[in-house]
Design an enzyme around this catalytic site. Structure first.
Site, PDB file in Angstrom:
ATOM      1  N   LYS A   1      19.704  16.126   4.569  1.00  0.00           N
ATOM      2  CA  LYS A   1      20.399  16.035   5.854  1.00  0.00           C
ATOM      3  C   LYS A   1      20.537  14.561   6.247  1.00  0.00           C
ATOM      4  O   LYS A   1      19.608  13.760   6.046  1.00  0.00           O
ATOM      5  CB  LYS A   1      19.603  16.805   6.903  1.00  0.00           C
ATOM      6  CG  LYS A   1      20.249  16.920   8.269  1.00  0.00           C
ATOM      7  CD  LYS A   1      19.375  17.806   9.164  1.00  0.00           C
ATOM      8  CE  LYS A   1      19.905  17.940  10.572  1.00  0.00           C
ATOM      9  NZ  LYS A   1      19.039  18.810  11.403  1.00  0.00           N
TER      10      LYS A   1
ATOM     11  N   SER B   1      21.250  22.462  13.610  1.00  0.00           N
ATOM     12  CA  SER B   1      22.017  21.290  13.233  1.00  0.00           C
ATOM     13  C   SER B   1      22.043  21.019  11.733  1.00  0.00           C
ATOM     14  O   SER B   1      22.857  20.225  11.262  1.00  0.00           O
ATOM     15  CB  SER B   1      21.445  20.051  13.945  1.00  0.00           C
ATOM     16  OG  SER B   1      20.106  19.801  13.545  1.00  0.00           O
TER      17      SER B   1
ATOM     18  N   SER C   1      16.943  24.468  14.104  1.00  0.00           N
ATOM     19  CA  SER C   1      17.937  23.767  13.287  1.00  0.00           C
ATOM     20  C   SER C   1      17.773  23.959  11.791  1.00  0.00           C
ATOM     21  O   SER C   1      18.658  23.581  11.025  1.00  0.00           O
ATOM     22  CB  SER C   1      17.932  22.270  13.617  1.00  0.00           C
ATOM     23  OG  SER C   1      18.496  22.048  14.881  1.00  0.00           O
TER      24      SER C   1
END
Length: 540
Positions: free
Chosen positions: A123, A202, A226
């Protein structure tokens, strides 16, 4: 290889409002179809897990360079073209070189660890050289700090860093009407099961990439949902560890009370292998000093297909059980758990939601303190939250065209970590969600863990924020306890996840139970990249 030329990035941002507006247009079932050619891209390593890939490399049938090149080709076919998933934000220019080095080491008889030669995506709030770390924001373009602690652990275990994944900008902590999976740098990540629908956030890019077989495994981060929400929405496994099990050094923060990184994979076995590689104490993150026992544990040792036998699980009574199509899935899941030897009893979470306001206060205060500490530590181009807010205002067309930055502004107005309001909120949030929440219900019913639907299913993308269906994971997030989402089935062709939660440091038990459930049900189905025909008219 650069993910987007500047002119293309500008085009994507300019066209996104039209795309999102089209994405929420109603469509009849007949409008759903596979994107031409996208679901039939030949890929010899589809749905293979880490153990199988390692076995192929041991036998000489496969090497890391070949595997890495195959993933790069698939990213080009599905992420850059075809369904244009926009899950991968930036590729590591050294990926093939790293893979070739892992192959040389293998031939020399030197294996670094369980991930030797396995490509991993990260990420884009995790520092990893030589790529930028931006949290999806244009404010940090060109910012290239060294490896985060967990990236060093991955490399030590033999992993090949393939690239960075897109995310909800600033990990979904920017505006009240933020859109999951959207960032100014990367555009809108698209759900591979239905391209017009949300990937949740996210860690959207990490989930979508793994679901679409763009990498073997990926790393996401979570503050509240997330990891496990995008895992459930995209039909993969997401493991959110206990806060302190994995170092947060070198990760752009929201909350040091709740932040953690964790694996996003296609199987529980792969999640266990990745967690084994990244868990451990780190002097740069004081939270890891609270870890009991050994700093390193082989979580793959808990992969027992009989791991549910004799376990007691509490089925949380949540409004999600009344969500359309969810009841039959949960009934089937509970039946399978019982057939596997578990006792399942209905339970209610004490204080459900009572921590919400306290959590919001904690996140606002800790975001400002943590972000400015990160900026200073790594000499970022931004030095304060106020500078970031000003940058967004100066670049409002690119950054603020879809939603604002109210959370950044509220965080900037906080009075500091010595404020009694913050200290009280932090104590209240952890107590209500942990000792008086999860721990209380576990003790009252003598349970090994809790289960519930992770969330609902993906919702249509729209330009006015998320149509979020609700969740079951917030208690574990606020308490700092582990949670693990595993595929449970599909509703109308969209994945749903089953969430396992436990007390602090109960990852071995959660892995054991989730693995046994997964082996019985084999509920994961690969995506077919279906879309509403209307979306193509506004797609850049």
């Amino acid at each position: 290889m650069r993910p987007f030329l500047p002119s293309l990035l500008t085009c994507l941002i300019a066209a996104l409002p039209a795309l999102l507006a089209v994405g929420c247009s109603p469509a009849t079932p007949a409008a759903h179809a596979a994107t031409p050619g996208s679901s039939n891209v030949p890929f010899p390593y589809a749905e293979t897990d880490v153990a199988d890939l390692q076995a192929r490399m041991v036998s000489g049938e496969l090497d890391s360079a070949t595997l890495t090149a195959a993933y790069l080709k698939r990213i080009a076919a599905l992420d850059r073209t075809g369904p244009r998933l926009r899950a991968v934000l930036e590729l590591n220019p050294n990926a093939l070189k790293e893979a070739a080095e892992r192959d040389r080491e293998r031939r020399a008889g030197r294996l670094r660890g369980p991930l030797h030669g396995i490509p991993v995506l990260l990420k884009d709030n995790i520092n990893a050289a030589p790529m930028a770390t931006t949290a999806g924001s244009l404010a940090l373009q060109g910012f290239k700090p060294g490896d985060a602690y967990l990236v060093r652990r991955l490399r030590e275990a033999g992993a090949v860093v393939l690239g960075k994944t897109n995310l909800s900008e600033w990990a979904n902590f920017r505006g009240n009407d933020s859109i999951s999976g959207w960032s100014a740098r990367g555009g809108q990540t698209r759900n591979p099961y239905r391209l017009s629908h949300s990937p949740c956030g996210s860690s959207s890019g990490s989930a979508v990439a793994v679901a679409a077989n763009l990498a073997s495994v990926a790393i996401g981060t979570e503050t509240d949902g997330s990891i496990v929400c995008p895992a459930a929405i995209n039909g993969v496994v997401g493991l959110k560890p206990t806060v302190g099990l994995v170092s947060r050094e070198g990760i752009i923060p929201i909350s040091f009370s709740q932040d953690t990184a964790g694996p996003m994979t296609r199987s529980v076995a792969d999640a266990a292998a990745v967690l084994t590689a990244i868990a451990g104490r780190d002097d740069a993150d004081p939270a890891t000093a609270t870890m009991p026992g050994r700093a390193v544990y082989d979580y793959t040792a808990r992969l027992d297909p009989e791991g549910l036998r004799g376990k007691r699980l509490g089925l949380l009574q949540t409004p999600l059980l009344k969500y359309r199509g969810m009841s039959p899935l949960m009934d089937h899941a509970v039946a399978e758990l019982r057939r596997a030897g578990a006792v399942v009893v209905p339970v209610a979470m004490p204080n459900q939601g009572a921590w919400d306001e306290a959590e919001r206060t904690v996140l606002l205060y800790e975001f400002k303190a943590g972000l400015e500490r990160y900026f200073a530590t790594y000499q970022a181009p931004m030095r304060s939250l106020a500078e970031l807010i000003a940058f967004n205002q100066a670049h409002a067309k690119q950054e603020l065209g879809l939603f604002g930055q109210q959370l950044l502004q509220e965080a900037d107005a906080t009075a500091g970590l010595a404020d009694p309001a913050y200290i009280r909120a932090r104590s209240d949030a952890r107590r209500l969600a942990g000792p008086e929440g999860i721990d209380a219900v576990l003790a009252a019913h003598q349970l090994d863990g809790l289960i519930a639907p992770t969330t609902g299913i993906a919702w249509p993308l729209r330009s006015s924020g998320d149509d979020f269906p609700g969740e079951s994971y917030s208690a574990a997030a606020v308490a700092g306890y582990p949670s693990l989402s595993v595929p449970m089935g599909q509703i109308d062709g969209l994945p749903a996840g089953l969430l396992f939660m436990g007390t602090a440091w109960s990852e071995p038990k959660l892995i054991e139970m989730a693995y046994a459930y997964e082996q019985r049900t084999r509920a994961r189905q690969p995506p077919r990249f279906a879309t509403d025909a209307l979306i193509d008219a506004g797609d850049p």
